[in-house]
Design a protein around this motif. Structure first.
Motif, PDB file in Angstrom:
ATOM      1  N   GLN A 184     -11.748  46.986  12.995  1.00 16.06           N
ATOM      2  CA  GLN A 184     -12.641  46.975  11.848  1.00 16.06           C
ATOM      3  C   GLN A 184     -12.814  48.418  11.380  1.00 16.06           C
ATOM      4  N   PHE A 185     -13.064  48.571  10.076  1.00  8.91           N
ATOM      5  CA  PHE A 185     -13.258  49.903   9.520  1.00  8.91           C
ATOM      6  C   PHE A 185     -14.456  49.902   8.592  1.00  8.91           C
ATOM      7  N   ASP A 186     -15.079  51.065   8.441  1.00 10.40           N
ATOM      8  CA  ASP A 186     -16.215  51.241   7.544  1.00 10.40           C
ATOM      9  C   ASP A 186     -15.771  51.641   6.146  1.00 10.40           C
ATOM     10  N   LEU A 187     -14.567  52.204   6.025  1.00 12.57           N
ATOM     11  CA  LEU A 187     -14.056  52.684   4.750  1.00 12.57           C
ATOM     12  C   LEU A 187     -12.536  52.710   4.802  1.00 12.57           C
ATOM     13  N   VAL A 188     -11.910  52.295   3.716  1.00 13.72           N
ATOM     14  CA  VAL A 188     -10.461  52.412   3.564  1.00 13.72           C
ATOM     15  C   VAL A 188     -10.210  53.359   2.401  1.00 13.72           C
ATOM     16  N   PRO A 213     -15.803  49.088   1.844  1.00 17.95           N
ATOM     17  CA  PRO A 213     -15.517  49.803   0.600  1.00 17.95           C
ATOM     18  C   PRO A 213     -14.121  50.419   0.635  1.00 17.95           C
ATOM     19  N   THR A 214     -13.530  50.529  -0.550  1.00 15.57           N
ATOM     20  CA  THR A 214     -12.207  51.123  -0.681  1.00 15.57           C
ATOM     21  C   THR A 214     -12.296  52.282  -1.658  1.00 15.57           C
ATOM     22  N   MET A 215     -11.748  53.412  -1.262  1.00 17.24           N
ATOM     23  CA  MET A 215     -11.711  54.583  -2.123  1.00 17.24           C
ATOM     24  C   MET A 215     -10.253  54.844  -2.479  1.00 17.24           C
TER      25      MET A 215
END
Length: 171
Positions: free
Chosen positions: A80-84, A104-106
């Motif tokens: 799992q990730f907090d941000l991509v 969220p994706t940046m």
């Protein structure tokens, strides 16, 4: 990583010196892509306008190689990730990675925003007054506006082609 966050980077360019809390997942790139990348640095307009289908083919192969690699599949299944953060370069279909992880994706872009990126994120496109990055002068006269409009039209043609190719890869 220096602040204690775990960072996973999927890239063909690993760090020379590994860092604590930093993991590289290596994606292989073809010799053809390496050659294209070098020519883009030297003559970006030439590659975009004359080698675009070849560039897109290489980018799709690289993205598909990443998505189908055993290392990345394992990450997709187990982590799992907090941000991509995605480096955007004609690879909109990779935005689905952030959706997969429900985070969220940046997007980062190495170039000035082009029409396809502005369209993707909903930025207004001021074709009549905002200079396209490939148009060298200010948009002042009617001729400037017409040429700027035509260049943006070329972007929309590339966007149509890109969406068609990416849809095939996404499915």
């Amino acid at each position: 990583a220096e602040l204690g966050h775990d960072v996973t980077v999927v890239s063909p360019y690993p760090l020379d010196k590994p860092m604590k809390n930093y993991r590289d997942i290596i994606v292989k790139i073809s010799e053809d892509y390496k050659e294209l990348a070098e020519s883009m640095i030297k003559k970006p307009n030439e590659v975009i306008f004359t080698k675009f289908p070849r560039l897109i083919k290489n980018l799709m192969e690289m993205g598909n190689g990443m998505l189908s690699s055993p290392e990345f599949k394992k990450v997709m299944e187990e982590e799992q990730f907090d941000l991509v953060i995605i480096g955007m370069f004609f690879n909109n279909y990779l935005l689905g990675v952030g959706d997969h992880f429900k985070c969220p994706t940046m997007m980062l872009s190495v170039s000035a925003t082009m029409t396809f990126l502005n369209t993707l994120v909903g930025n207004p496109i001021g074709v009549s007054s905002v200079r396209h990055q490939f148009y060298g002068s200010e948009v002042v006269t009617f001729k400037d506006r017409l040429l700027n409009f035509l260049i943006h039209g070329g972007d929309f043609a590339m966007l149509w082609y890109l969406n068609r190719i990416q849809k095939e890869n996404y499915e």
